[in-house]
Design an enzyme around this catalytic site. Sequence first.
Site, PDB file in Angstrom:
ATOM      1  N   HIS A  17       0.875  -1.186   0.000  1.00 50.77           N
ATOM      2  CA  HIS A  17       0.000   0.000   0.000  1.00 50.77           C
ATOM      3  C   HIS A  17       0.909   1.232   0.000  1.00 50.77           C
ATOM      4  O   HIS A  17       1.654   1.436  -0.953  1.00 50.77           O
ATOM      5  CB  HIS A  17      -0.912  -0.115   1.231  1.00 50.77           C
TER       6      HIS A  17
ATOM      7  N   HIS B  10      -1.557  -2.206  -9.744  1.00 49.29           N
ATOM      8  CA  HIS B  10      -2.527  -1.610  -8.823  1.00 49.29           C
ATOM      9  C   HIS B  10      -3.752  -2.494  -8.769  1.00 49.29           C
ATOM     10  O   HIS B  10      -4.150  -3.051  -9.799  1.00 49.29           O
ATOM     11  CB  HIS B  10      -2.914  -0.194  -9.289  1.00 49.29           C
TER      12      HIS B  10
ATOM     13  N   ASP C 105       3.147   5.832  -7.018  1.00 45.62           N
ATOM     14  CA  ASP C 105       4.236   5.808  -6.044  1.00 45.62           C
ATOM     15  C   ASP C 105       5.588   5.563  -6.672  1.00 45.62           C
ATOM     16  O   ASP C 105       6.615   5.868  -6.073  1.00 45.62           O
ATOM     17  CB  ASP C 105       3.923   4.784  -4.954  1.00 45.62           C
TER      18      ASP C 105
HETATM   19  N1  CMC Z   1       5.584  -7.184 -10.208  1.00 47.42           N
HETATM   20  C1  CMC Z   1       5.451  -8.389 -10.812  1.00 47.42           C
HETATM   21  N2  CMC Z   1       4.282  -9.035 -10.969  1.00 47.42           N
HETATM   22  C2  CMC Z   1       3.177  -8.445 -10.486  1.00 47.42           C
HETATM   23  C3  CMC Z   1       3.237  -7.196  -9.835  1.00 47.42           C
HETATM   24  C4  CMC Z   1       4.483  -6.564  -9.704  1.00 47.42           C
HETATM   25  N3  CMC Z   1       4.601  -5.380  -9.114  1.00 47.42           N
HETATM   26  N4  CMC Z   1       2.001  -6.839  -9.444  1.00 47.42           N
HETATM   27  C5  CMC Z   1       1.185  -7.833  -9.829  1.00 47.42           C
HETATM   28  N5  CMC Z   1       1.906  -8.797 -10.467  1.00 47.42           N
HETATM   29  C6  CMC Z   1       1.368 -10.013 -11.091  1.00 47.42           C
HETATM   30  C7  CMC Z   1       0.978 -11.036 -10.055  1.00 47.42           C
HETATM   31  O1  CMC Z   1       2.049 -11.941  -9.782  1.00 47.42           O
HETATM   32  C8  CMC Z   1      -0.201 -11.730 -10.699  1.00 47.42           C
HETATM   33  O2  CMC Z   1       0.294 -12.631 -11.644  1.00 47.42           O
HETATM   34  P1  CMC Z   1      -0.552 -13.970 -11.966  1.00 47.42           P
HETATM   35  O3  CMC Z   1      -1.876 -13.527 -12.478  1.00 47.42           O
HETATM   36  O4  CMC Z   1       0.282 -14.651 -12.998  1.00 47.42           O
HETATM   37  O5  CMC Z   1      -0.644 -14.720 -10.674  1.00 47.42           O
HETATM   38  C9  CMC Z   1      -0.876 -10.600 -11.468  1.00 47.42           C
HETATM   39  O6  CMC Z   1       0.158  -9.640 -11.740  1.00 47.42           O
HETATM   40  C10 CMC Z   1      -2.021  -9.926 -10.718  1.00 47.42           C
HETATM   41  O7  CMC Z   1      -1.529  -9.527  -9.462  1.00 47.42           O
HETATM   42  P2  CMC Z   1      -2.372  -9.564  -8.106  1.00 47.42           P
HETATM   43  O8  CMC Z   1      -1.457  -9.825  -6.957  1.00 47.42           O
HETATM   44  O9  CMC Z   1      -3.569 -10.441  -8.263  1.00 47.42           O
HETATM   45  O10 CMC Z   1      -2.893  -8.084  -8.050  1.00 47.42           O
HETATM   46  P3  CMC Z   1      -3.470  -7.397  -6.765  1.00 47.42           P
HETATM   47  O11 CMC Z   1      -4.556  -6.525  -7.249  1.00 47.42           O
HETATM   48  O12 CMC Z   1      -3.785  -8.362  -5.686  1.00 47.42           O
HETATM   49  O13 CMC Z   1      -2.203  -6.542  -6.257  1.00 47.42           O
HETATM   50  C11 CMC Z   1      -0.700  -4.767  -5.894  1.00 47.42           C
HETATM   51  C12 CMC Z   1      -2.038  -5.205  -6.503  1.00 47.42           C
HETATM   52  C13 CMC Z   1      -0.582  -3.253  -5.968  1.00 47.42           C
HETATM   53  C14 CMC Z   1      -0.649  -5.182  -4.403  1.00 47.42           C
HETATM   54  C15 CMC Z   1       0.449  -5.452  -6.691  1.00 47.42           C
HETATM   55  O14 CMC Z   1       0.406  -5.052  -8.048  1.00 47.42           O
HETATM   56  C16 CMC Z   1       1.810  -5.175  -6.098  1.00 47.42           C
HETATM   57  O15 CMC Z   1       2.243  -5.867  -5.160  1.00 47.42           O
HETATM   58  N6  CMC Z   1       2.539  -4.115  -6.626  1.00 47.42           N
HETATM   59  C17 CMC Z   1       3.806  -3.730  -6.063  1.00 47.42           C
HETATM   60  C18 CMC Z   1       3.557  -2.876  -4.846  1.00 47.42           C
HETATM   61  C19 CMC Z   1       3.067  -1.498  -5.208  1.00 47.42           C
HETATM   62  O16 CMC Z   1       3.631  -0.812  -6.044  1.00 47.42           O
HETATM   63  N7  CMC Z   1       1.993  -1.061  -4.502  1.00 47.42           N
HETATM   64  C20 CMC Z   1       1.471   0.291  -4.659  1.00 47.42           C
HETATM   65  C21 CMC Z   1       0.067   0.367  -5.065  1.00 47.42           C
HETATM   66  S1  CMC Z   1      -0.345   2.064  -5.472  1.00 47.42           S
HETATM   67  C22 CMC Z   1      -0.422   2.827  -3.953  1.00 47.42           C
HETATM   68  C23 CMC Z   1      -1.703   2.633  -3.259  1.00 47.42           C
HETATM   69  O17 CMC Z   1      -2.760   3.011  -3.831  1.00 47.42           O
HETATM   70  O18 CMC Z   1      -1.664   2.160  -2.112  1.00 47.42           O
END
Ligand code: CMC
Length: 430
Positions: free
Chosen positions: A266, A307, A365
């Site tokens: 987050h 995101h 971010d």
């Molecule tokens: N790097 C590599 N792979 C990724 C990433 C990433 N940053 N983010 C998502 N994926 C992949 C993930 O492995 C999954 O692959 P598969 O479908 O093959 O299993 C797919 O993309 C979908 O990911 P998810 O985990 O289901 O997506 P989510 O909606 O649960 O997670 C997130 C969203 C923001 C937590 C995630 O993208 C992440 O961990 N990003 C890095 C941390 C980050 O930058 N967070 C800031 C968010 S913006 C600030 C805010 O609003 O708080």
Amino acid sequence: MKPTKVTLTFDDGSAPIDLPIVSGNLGASVIDIRQLGKHGIFTYDPGFLSTASCSSEITYIDGDEGLLYYRGYPIQQLAEHCDFLEVSYLLMHGELPNQAQKETFVGTINRHTMLHDQLNNIFRGFRRDAHPMAVMVGVVGSMSAFYNDSMDVRDPKVREVAAYRLLAKVPTVAAWSYKYNLGQPFMYPQKRYNFAENFMHMMFATPTEDYEPNPVLAKAFDRILILHADHEQNASTSTVRLAGSSGANPFACVAAGIASLWGPAHGGANEATLKMLEEIGDVSRIGEYIKRAKDKTDSFRLMGFGHRVYRNMDPRAAIMRETCHQVLDEMGLNDDPMFKLALKLEQIALEDEYFVSKQLYPNVDFYSGIVMRAMGIPNSMFTAIFALARTAGWVAQWNEMLSDPEARIGRPRQLYTGAPRREFVSLDKR
Ligand code: CMC
């Protein structure tokens, strides 16, 4: 025609249940499942992927189209024409202020920026190397013990004053948590500065010399605040609402929000992005890290990418990207190796099949971390700055919840997967 109800049928012959479909003003409709509990059925939705936890008039996001509106105004227009306090007023009161309302609001916030003097002692109880977010969780929570007249949350006037106090004082707490790390004297807020300049003054000034905030950097900083001010029912905002639903005091609720924001998935992502860039260290190693990010057996993720809601470019990221270039130009940092590395990583991820197919764009971010670093703000303060911006949204959402006649204490149900009933076994027989 939009459907207005859905019927839930069961394969065991139980009577079907009609559930109304409710539409808001924009975005997806929701199935109103409130009556299901009466039938002994609950829905299962870990992570709230398909669940609206409340109705809200504050912020609208369309993740597929990449839209973000505060109270109906597109974020681009607000970032272009407003300052953070105008946006805060909008979030809290529902309308942009006129000139007189703005002056009164700015004056009120300025009057509330000082902390109770005894709060100095709370800071001094922390280790010098405490993370600013740890200090913020503690100090903001401890404000519950200093402002006893903000405790009656049923009174709208009390809620308003509490909201103003939080908006005004959280920046002071954030800046002082940094000064405490440095071992420098706390700098008191100054009314002669605007909100962004005042924060920069509290961060960077010392009593020994004059300090003049750079206007390009102050504008960039203000923009970071606007872009982070609210983002509908994200983890920390939902935390504030859930904590507040029990009638908990506003300082405790916002401290809970700060705790939730701290996580790297987050608000901690901006700090994690810079740590990752430092770890990558050189453009030549980007390939190795991209490979790791794609590897299912490796928990590494490219920080600052992806995101939960945006499956298109985060509109905040597009604005911050522009600001990022302005700040790098202003500071003469276009050739700095770290920033070159960041921009190269951005380019590669935007072109890479894995990131493109999963719609993993750089998020706000990614760029805000780069901007803050260019401004001389240390990584450890990034999330604290996110917290001071998001305080505007938290207090607006908290107040909206407490004003909503439909609001109830938040009490999710669960799907129990533990042991069935079993008999106690005494210690000597285990
Ligand atoms: N790097 C590599 N792979 C990724 C990433 C990433 N940053 N983010 C998502 N994926 C992949 C993930 O492995 C999954 O692959 P598969 O479908 O093959 O299993 C797919 O993309 C979908 O990911 P998810 O985990 O289901 O997506 P989510 O909606 O649960 O997670 C997130 C969203 C923001 C937590 C995630 O993208 C992440 O961990 N990003 C890095 C941390 C980050 O930058 N967070 C800031 C968010 S913006 C600030 C805010 O609003 O708080």
